[in-house]
Every structure is written in C-alpha cells, then in structure tokens.
Design an enzyme around this catalytic site. Structure first.
Site, PDB file in Angstrom:
ATOM      1  N   GLN A   1       2.147  -7.375   7.336  1.00  0.00           N
ATOM      2  CA  GLN A   1       0.823  -6.581   7.346  1.00  0.00           C
ATOM      3  C   GLN A   1       1.634  -5.267   6.412  1.00  0.00           C
ATOM      4  OE1 GLN A   1      -0.522  -6.239  11.870  1.00  0.00           O
ATOM      5  NE2 GLN A   1       1.589  -6.714  11.555  1.00  0.00           N
ATOM      6  N   ASN A   2       2.921  -5.543   5.858  1.00  0.00           N
ATOM      7  CA  ASN A   2       2.829  -3.685   5.279  1.00  0.00           C
ATOM      8  C   ASN A   2       2.847  -4.090   4.046  1.00  0.00           C
ATOM      9  OD1 ASN A   2       4.842  -3.806   7.664  1.00  0.00           O
ATOM     10  ND2 ASN A   2       6.598  -3.982   7.069  1.00  0.00           N
TER      11      ASN A   2
ATOM     12  N   HIS B   1      -2.548  -6.559   4.231  1.00  0.00           N
ATOM     13  CA  HIS B   1      -3.240  -4.929   4.574  1.00  0.00           C
ATOM     14  C   HIS B   1      -2.882  -4.643   3.012  1.00  0.00           C
ATOM     15  CE1 HIS B   1      -2.834  -4.894   9.440  1.00  0.00           C
ATOM     16  NE2 HIS B   1      -3.597  -5.201   8.416  1.00  0.00           N
TER      17      HIS B   1
ATOM     18  N   CYS C   1     -10.093   1.457  -8.110  1.00  0.00           N
ATOM     19  CA  CYS C   1     -11.144   2.115  -8.527  1.00  0.00           C
ATOM     20  C   CYS C   1     -12.305   1.619  -7.155  1.00  0.00           C
ATOM     21  CB  CYS C   1     -12.214   1.926  -9.563  1.00  0.00           C
ATOM     22  SG  CYS C   1     -13.752   3.052  -9.831  1.00  0.00           S
TER      23      CYS C   1
END
Ligand code: NAD
Length: 253
Positions: free
Chosen positions: A110-111, A128, A136
């Site tokens: 998740q880091n 994540h 963009c």
C-alpha cells in the site's frame, strides 16, 4: 506476563514463523506504512500523521484536491522530500532476501514511497500507486518525476492541464490489473504476511481475509493490535525491522 515469559513467547513465535517460511512454496505479503516508519517516513495514523493542521484523510482525497490542489501538492512535495532522504530499513531488506529464497513470492504494498524497490524486491504490486509518478488530470498521461522538490506547484502536463500525484486517494478505485494480480497471488499463497498496516483501508485489508479463506497460514507483524489481529494465525507484536530479519537467522530447521 513478565519480561522472561514475554521473551520466551517471542522466541516461540519467531521459530514457528521461521518454520512456516522454510516450508512455504508460495508467499504473499501485504505491507503498509508501518514498515517504512523505521525509515523515518510518518504513517498516516501514527505520530507525524498530521501535516500543518491537516490530517491525511483531508488531503489524500479527490475532494481535497478539488478544493485546494496547490495545498495537496505542497503536502505531496513535502512527503517526496522526506522519502528522498530516507533509506530502506532492515525490514525492507529482509523481504527482498525472502523473495530470493522462496519459490513463489509476491509483495503487495500500500506504500507509495518506493523503498521496497530500493531494497531489491522485484515482484511488487503497488496497489495504491507510486509517489514518484504524476498523472495528467485530463489526458491521463503518466510520467516519472523523481525531483524531491518540484519548483513550481502544481505541475502541468504538456497538454496544458494540471497534473496530480500518481497515487490512489481515499474513495478512489484501485488499478484493476494490479488488484487482480494481488488477488491471484493471495489465493495461491500458502503463507501470507500482513505487515505494518492498520488494516482499515479497503479493499487492501480484505486480502487478509481472502488469504485465510483460501487456506494460507496468516501472520501479522505490527507494533499494535489491529482489526485483523483476531483473524490471523499469529499476531506478532513486533517491529517489522526487528521481526523480519529474525526470520532469516539459520536455525538449522
Ligand atoms: P496506517 O498509518 O494506517 O497504519 C500504520 C500501521 O503500522 C499501524 O497499524 C501501526 O501500528 C503500524 N506500525 C507502526 N510502526 C511499525 C513498525 N515499526 N513495525 C510494524 N508495524 C508498525 O498505514 P496503512 O495501513 O498503510 O494505511 C494508510 C494508507 O496510507 C495506505 O493507503 C498508504 O498508501 C498510505 N501511506 C503510505 C506511506 C508510505 O508510502 N510510506 C506512508 C503513509 C501512508
């Protein structure tokens, strides 16, 4: 429990988990901010989880970015500068070594800090996203940006639209292909580690229950109790940088 009993209990835990690891054919690991805490990167819910007067939950959201994109970018810029100064710790390094020793290994993190990569881990699923990527807001073009500080905030894409950090915010969906691979690895694992995560951010935390339901032995390594502590086979109350290297000690098992 007195100190002697606690030490004995810890030694038993260490030996049991080391045995499981030695026997494992397929290992999956879910890491969270806690594994990077000993590298000096603040977690969201621990000390340092508040920047200026803002909580992470206010800034790491699409609503926070819509409200004040410059403020959110300043927070990410500060986090990038902290991460750029940090080094992988013994926990990150031990996971990279475990990957070299086990036939099948997947690291679901998740880091967003990139410390697992820098420690030498290879099969990493970044559910994540990655703080060193920017995307963009209009054309979705992604690029790497490794500057610890971006001089002019917010940055803009070559199409003229504003860019955003290439991370998954609270309330957003996970990258589908990455998530599917995390699910497959979790189902295939005979040993699953959940390390340094408060296990309250979903769907990532759901992997722990999936691992258990799929028949894996599940080991939690965390300095504190979490909502999954009661679900796992062993909840090891220890720091990641101490517990993980201890699993690599040769016990002649
Ligand atoms: P969290 O802040 O909610 O929880 C951190 C957990 O780590 C806690 O349960 C705490 O008890 C435990 N912990 C603290 N120090 C530890 C140590 N030395 N060893 C073992 N455990 C330790 O973090 P989370 O569960 O990862 O969820 C928050 C979200 O924040 C994630 O989505 C993640 O993307 C993001 N985040 C990432 C970073 C990073 O990339 N380093 C840092 C902060 C937050």
């Amino acid at each position: 429990m007195d100190l002697l009993q606690a030490n004995r209990a810890n030694a038993v835990t260490e030996t049991t988990v080391a045995k499981w690891l030695k026997a494992a054919k397929s290992v999956a690991v879910l890491t969270g901010a806690g594994i990077s805490a000993e590298s000096g990167i603040p977690t969201f819910r621990g000390p340092g989880g508040v920047w200026k007067t803002y909580r992470a939950e206010e800034l790491a959201t699409p609503q926070g970015f819509a409200r004040d994109s410059k403020l959110v970018w300043e927070w990410y810029d500060w986090r990038r500068s902290v991460i750029a100064e940090a080094q992988p710790n013994a926990g990150h390094l031990a996971l990279a070594e475990i990957e070299r020793r086990v036939p099948g290994f997947t690291l679901v993190t998740q880091n967003v800090d990139g410390l697992h990569d820098r420690a030498g881990s290879r099969n990493i699923l970044r559910v994540h996203g990655d703080i060193w990527t920017v995307r963009c807001t209009v054309c979705d073009r992604e690029r790497r940006d490794l500057r610890p500080r971006i001089e002019s905030l917010p940055p803009f894409c070559s199409c003229g639209a504003m860019e955003r950090p290439g991370v998954v915010w609270f309330g957003e969906g996970l990258p589908e292909d990455v998530w599917e691979r995390a699910v497959v690895a979790t189902k295939a694992a005979d040993l699953f580690f959940v390390i340094g995560t408060s296990a309250v951010v979903h769907p990532a935390a759901g992997l722990v229950h999936l691992a258990k339901a799929s028949g894996a032995k599940v080991v939690e390594i965390n300095v504190d109790k979490t909502p999954v502590s009661a679900t796992v086979d062993i909840s090891w109350r220890a720091s990641a940088a101490e517990a993980l290297p201890a699993l690599l000690v040769d016990r002649g098992l």
